[in-house]
Design a protein around this motif. Structure first.
Motif, mmCIF file in Angstrom:
data_model
loop_
_atom_site.group_PDB
_atom_site.id
_atom_site.type_symbol
_atom_site.label_atom_id
_atom_site.label_comp_id
_atom_site.label_asym_id
_atom_site.label_seq_id
_atom_site.Cartn_x
_atom_site.Cartn_y
_atom_site.Cartn_z
ATOM 1 N N MET A 129 -4.188 -1.721 -5.123
ATOM 2 C CA MET A 129 -3.029 -1.430 -4.272
ATOM 3 C C MET A 129 -3.206 -0.111 -3.538
ATOM 4 S SD MET A 129 0.341 -2.896 -6.288
ATOM 5 C CE MET A 129 0.276 -1.693 -7.623
ATOM 6 N N ALA A 130 -3.862 0.855 -4.175
ATOM 7 C CA ALA A 130 -4.127 2.127 -3.504
ATOM 8 C C ALA A 130 -5.063 1.935 -2.320
ATOM 9 C CB ALA A 130 -4.715 3.130 -4.489
ATOM 10 N N VAL A 131 -6.046 1.058 -2.466
ATOM 11 C CA VAL A 131 -6.938 0.747 -1.345
ATOM 12 C C VAL A 131 -6.138 0.133 -0.196
ATOM 13 C CG1 VAL A 131 -8.856 -0.718 -0.595
ATOM 14 C CG2 VAL A 131 -9.021 0.544 -2.742
ATOM 15 N N CYS A 132 -5.155 -0.715 -0.526
ATOM 16 C CA CYS A 132 -4.272 -1.269 0.509
ATOM 17 C C CYS A 132 -3.568 -0.141 1.255
ATOM 18 C CB CYS A 132 -3.243 -2.201 -0.114
ATOM 19 S SG CYS A 132 -3.908 -3.776 -0.711
ATOM 20 N N GLN B 140 -2.735 6.581 6.752
ATOM 21 C CA GLN B 140 -1.857 7.730 6.514
ATOM 22 C C GLN B 140 -2.461 8.702 5.513
ATOM 23 O OE1 GLN B 140 2.214 6.501 5.735
ATOM 24 N NE2 GLN B 140 2.121 4.928 7.330
ATOM 25 N N GLY B 141 -3.781 8.638 5.379
ATOM 26 C CA GLY B 141 -4.465 9.566 4.510
ATOM 27 C C GLY B 141 -4.797 8.960 3.160
ATOM 28 N N SER B 142 -5.495 9.728 2.362
ATOM 29 C CA SER B 142 -5.886 9.272 1.033
ATOM 30 C C SER B 142 -4.679 9.298 0.102
ATOM 31 C CB SER B 142 -6.975 10.184 0.472
ATOM 32 O OG SER B 142 -6.426 11.459 0.153
ATOM 33 N N PRO B 143 -4.759 8.603 -1.032
ATOM 34 C CA PRO B 143 -3.659 8.681 -2.003
ATOM 35 C C PRO B 143 -3.355 10.113 -2.433
ATOM 36 C CG PRO B 143 -5.123 6.886 -2.577
ATOM 37 C CD PRO B 143 -5.793 7.636 -1.465
ATOM 38 N N GLY C 257 0.781 -1.226 0.000
ATOM 39 C CA GLY C 257 0.000 0.000 0.000
ATOM 40 C C GLY C 257 0.814 1.278 0.000
ATOM 41 N N ILE C 258 1.669 1.455 1.023
ATOM 42 C CA ILE C 258 2.418 2.700 1.147
ATOM 43 C C ILE C 258 3.634 2.719 0.221
ATOM 44 C CG2 ILE C 258 3.786 4.138 2.704
ATOM 45 C CD1 ILE C 258 0.765 4.337 3.138
ATOM 46 N N ALA C 259 4.492 1.714 0.320
ATOM 47 C CA ALA C 259 5.762 1.747 -0.416
ATOM 48 C C ALA C 259 5.589 1.567 -1.918
ATOM 49 C CB ALA C 259 6.707 0.686 0.141
ATOM 50 N N THR D 31 11.437 -0.831 6.715
ATOM 51 C CA THR D 31 10.461 -0.381 5.715
ATOM 52 C C THR D 31 10.475 -1.193 4.427
ATOM 53 O OG1 THR D 31 12.076 1.207 4.870
ATOM 54 C CG2 THR D 31 10.544 1.996 6.566
ATOM 55 N N GLY D 32 11.345 -2.194 4.338
ATOM 56 C CA GLY D 32 11.391 -2.998 3.126
ATOM 57 C C GLY D 32 12.143 -2.349 1.981
ATOM 58 N N GLY D 33 12.949 -1.316 2.300
ATOM 59 C CA GLY D 33 13.753 -0.701 1.246
ATOM 60 C C GLY D 33 13.652 0.806 1.148
#
Length: 307
Positions: free
Chosen positions: A92-95, A101-104, A68-70, A245-247
């Protein structure tokens, strides 16, 4: 830090407001109460341990933070590092909304603003304005949250999309429905204690830790670490933030080549989020994947996207 600015355009054209970060005189009590409540829920989760709750946490973390975020909010929507079919982009944006952390549109706008003003007046969260400010002070006292309409000018591509306009209003709905599902599913399988544990681990603990890992990219990676590229800012490559953070912690690489889908450049710079993008590419679901390599030319200047 700067404030709301109106820039004159060509003769006869309307004046366009450019919003940049400033310290507000008002404390954002609504955000404080929400953040504090999630921290309390995160502590409570530690007293409701089940192995299945750990699994729920990890699965929700993968989809909320990594996908979602990254991958979605950051690498696809903000920097357009790759493309996918629209149905996958939206999913993915829904994720991303499930990280709270807010909307896209909001997240992308703030991050594009960060790249435009990195470590200069107007940066939403520069440590030059204070370590605490860069980590979460900007959330509680920043002026951006009251300028959401003007802020959206930083994401015109999302503003033109009906789905993202809808998600800007209803971004709280996916996490709410997910929380209800976790509570109900756990209760159905093992009673109310298990249901409560799934809710606390899959929502409150995950989101609270997710807050701080994302904020560490804003703060720690502009304070501590190594610098491979001589960018015009204080960005660093921080290995422990990258692991969390995975990168995303290979931040100096990112600021040098912001459009690159890969933030890790050396073989030892693990970038799990990029591996996810590579997997999508192998499945034929990601195309136009942009990647910068160490053999590339010197660092690109960080400039806003032309969208």
């Amino acid at each position: 830090m700067a404030t709301l600015v109106t820039k004159p355009q060509k003769a006869g054209s309307p004046r366009i407001a450019e919003v940049v970060q400033a310290k507000s005189a008002e404390f954002n009590w609504i955000f404080f109460v929400v953040i504090a409540a999630f921290h309390v829920g995160a502590v409570a989760a530690l007293f409701t341990f089940y192995w299945s709750s750990v699994v729920v946490f990890l699965v929700m973390w993968l989809f909320g933070q990594n996908v979602g975020i990254a991958i979605s909010y950051h690498r696809q929507l903000t920097h357009r590092s790759f493309t996918t079919p629209k149905w996958l982009e939206y999913a993915m944006a829904v994720c991303g909304t499930m990280a709270l952390q807010g909307s896209p549109t909001y997240w992308v706008s703030v991050h594009r603003m960060h790249h435009q003003y990195t470590d200069k007046p107007g940066d939403p969260h520069s440590p030059r304005d204070g370590k605490w400010w860069s980590h979460m002070g900007w959330i509680l006292r920043g002026s951006l949250h009251s300028e959401t309409t003007t802020l959206a000018h930083y994401a015109p591509d999302l503003e033109r999309d009906r789905f993202y306009r809808w998600l800007a209003v209803w971004h709280w709905l996916p996490i709410t429905l997910t929380g209800i599902a976790l509570l109900g599913g756990g209760t159905a399988l093992g009673g109310w204690k298990l249901g409560l544990s799934w809710l606390l681990w899959g929502t409150f603990l995950r989101i609270t830790i997710g807050f701080h890992t994302t904020w560490l990219v804003n703060s720690a990676t502009h304070l501590w670490g190594s610098r491979r590229f001589k960018t015009r800012d204080d960005s660093t490559n921080n290995w422990w933030v990258a692991l969390l953070t995975g990168g995303e912690g290979w931040h100096n690489n990112h600021h040098a080549h912001p459009v690159s889908a890969s933030h890790g450049m050396a073989w030892w710079e693990l970038d799990f989020n990029y591996w996810g993008i590579k997997l999508l590419a192998m499945l034929g679901l990601a195309k136009n994947v942009k990647v910068a390599h160490l053999t590339a030319m010197p660092a690109e200047p960080t400039t806003p996207l032309n969208l």
